[in-house]
Design a protein around this motif. Structure first.
Motif, PDB file in Angstrom:
ATOM      1  N   SER A 129       0.839  -1.195   0.000  1.00  0.00           N
ATOM      2  CA  SER A 129       0.000   0.000   0.000  1.00  0.00           C
ATOM      3  C   SER A 129       0.874   1.245   0.000  1.00  0.00           C
ATOM      4  N   LYS A 181       0.125   3.683   1.846  1.00  0.00           N
ATOM      5  CA  LYS A 181      -0.043   4.216   3.206  1.00  0.00           C
ATOM      6  C   LYS A 181       0.429   3.177   4.216  1.00  0.00           C
ATOM      7  N   THR A 217       1.045   2.499   8.673  1.00  0.00           N
ATOM      8  CA  THR A 217       0.887   2.958  10.048  1.00  0.00           C
ATOM      9  C   THR A 217       2.211   2.821  10.785  1.00  0.00           C
ATOM     10  N   VAL A 273      -2.058  11.024   7.053  1.00  0.00           N
ATOM     11  CA  VAL A 273      -3.429  10.856   6.567  1.00  0.00           C
ATOM     12  C   VAL A 273      -4.248  10.222   7.686  1.00  0.00           C
ATOM     13  N   GLN A 274      -5.317  10.886   8.084  1.00  0.00           N
ATOM     14  CA  GLN A 274      -6.179  10.368   9.146  1.00  0.00           C
ATOM     15  C   GLN A 274      -7.360   9.643   8.519  1.00  0.00           C
ATOM     16  N   GLN A 275      -7.508   8.350   8.840  1.00  0.00           N
ATOM     17  CA  GLN A 275      -8.638   7.565   8.362  1.00  0.00           C
ATOM     18  C   GLN A 275      -9.360   6.970   9.568  1.00  0.00           C
ATOM     19  N   GLY A 276     -10.460   7.640   9.952  1.00  0.00           N
ATOM     20  CA  GLY A 276     -11.152   7.228  11.170  1.00  0.00           C
ATOM     21  C   GLY A 276     -10.261   7.472  12.365  1.00  0.00           C
ATOM     22  N   ARG A 277     -10.074   6.450  13.176  1.00  0.00           N
ATOM     23  CA  ARG A 277      -9.215   6.572  14.357  1.00  0.00           C
ATOM     24  C   ARG A 277      -7.762   6.213  14.058  1.00  0.00           C
ATOM     25  N   THR A 307      -4.084   6.485  12.126  1.00  0.00           N
ATOM     26  CA  THR A 307      -3.182   7.457  11.505  1.00  0.00           C
ATOM     27  C   THR A 307      -2.266   6.735  10.529  1.00  0.00           C
ATOM     28  N   TYR A 308      -2.288   7.183   9.293  1.00  0.00           N
ATOM     29  CA  TYR A 308      -1.443   6.599   8.257  1.00  0.00           C
ATOM     30  C   TYR A 308      -0.441   7.639   7.769  1.00  0.00           C
ATOM     31  N   GLU A 346       1.655   8.703   4.340  1.00  0.00           N
ATOM     32  CA  GLU A 346       1.638   8.531   2.882  1.00  0.00           C
ATOM     33  C   GLU A 346       3.069   8.403   2.370  1.00  0.00           C
TER      34      GLU A 346
END
Length: 308
Positions: free
Chosen positions: A251, A253, A255, A281-285, A287-288, A290
């Motif tokens: 991917s 992205k 974590t 990049v914040q996706q829901g709870r 943190t990713y 890029e």
């Protein structure tokens, strides 16, 4: 994309993975294919007549089938499609049976799919898109040691060093300018549909660790840098290659936890400092981070690594 993925697979996927021998074979074939294309590109670069060149061009037809064309050369009066094969031995082509037979120096005979049929499919589809444009096709044998044997095809088959003569012959036949080269190039480019990711893996499939660029041994993360225990090479940015491979195979992205597992780093705080330069990049709870496509060209970032 496929070649870069295969390189990453050989670096990062465990040799005991079920399909690993298949990937090794695919890498060898792809490497040979690229070498053949480079041979043809060498001759195409010498063209002085106005033209535009598309390489590794991919189209999807109305049925969803892909057409991967090695080279398209655009002239004002016609276009050329070239299918390149980098194979040695004696090559005998048979259109009726749709096969290419290669006789090796040891007498062994091997069957390959017929590149003539591939090329006919490509030119037929292009003709449906641009019925007013003359489209010429040829199979180019890039290996200089290959011997072109029997072929019962109306499609020309020749060695790479004949390309200029082939083009000159067609320029003499198609003399009427019908294309604005730049405009047609733009039209074709808009239709390009590359394969985004031929192979896909999970983090569990990948070897953990950061590997030395000098000797390929797994490195240790010590006081903000990666150190090789064998050749003692030190590199603050050695994890860039691991991130690059993760981007290609898993991917774009990642974590903090995935990065720790990928690079075999025990401290999530050290991982956070190593990842600090990446966009968040914040996706829901969750943190990713890029991973940029050009990560391997990044040579430094200031203030992002401090001693662990």
């Amino acid at each position: 994309m496929k070649y870069r993925q295969l390189e990453a697979i050989l670096r990062r996927v465990d040799e005991h993975y079920a399909d690993y021998p298949h990937f090794v074979k695919q890498y060898a074939l792809t490497t040979a294919g690229i070498a053949g294309e480079e041979e043809v590109f060498y001759f195409l670069q010498e063209l002085t007549i106005p033209h535009q060149l598309l390489r590794n061009f991919c189209l999807v037809d109305y049925t969803g089938h892909r057409h991967e064309i090695d080279f398209i050369v655009i002239f004002s009066s016609f276009i050329i499609c070239l299918e390149v094969k980098n194979i040695t031995g004696q090559l005998d082509f048979n259109v009726e049976t749709s096969q290419l037979l290669r006789t090796r120096s040891d007498g062994m005979i091997e069957r390959f799919s017929n590149p003539v049929e591939q090329l006919v499919r490509h030119t037929r589809f292009l003709s449906t898109l641009f019925p007013h444009v003359p489209i010429v096709g040829a199979v180019v044998i890039a290996n200089r040691r290959a011997i072109i044997g029997n072929h019962d095809s109306h499609i020309p088959i020749f060695h790479a060093d004949y390309i200029h003569s082939f083009i000159e012959k067609n320029l003499n036949q198609y003399t009427k300018p019908i294309l604005d080269i730049a405009v047609f190039h733009k039209q074709l480019t808009a239709l390009h549909s590359p394969i985004s990711k031929p192979f896909s893996f999970t983090l569990a499939h990948l070897k953990s660790g950061v590997f030395c660029a000098k000797c390929s041994v797994k490195m240790k993360f010590i006081q903000g840098k990666f150190v090789c225990s064998q050749c003692h090479h030190q590199d603050k940015l050695a994890h860039f290659q691991a991130l690059h491979d993760f981007r290609l195979l898993v991917s774009s992205k990642i974590t903090n936890q995935q990065f720790c597992q990928l690079c075999d780093i025990t401290s999530r705080y050290a991982a956070k400092r190593l990842l600090k330069f990446l966009p968040v990049v914040q996706q829901g709870r969750a943190t990713y981070y890029e991973i940029p496509e050009q990560i391997l060209t990044m040579t430094s970032y200031e203030g992002c690594i401090s001693p662990d």
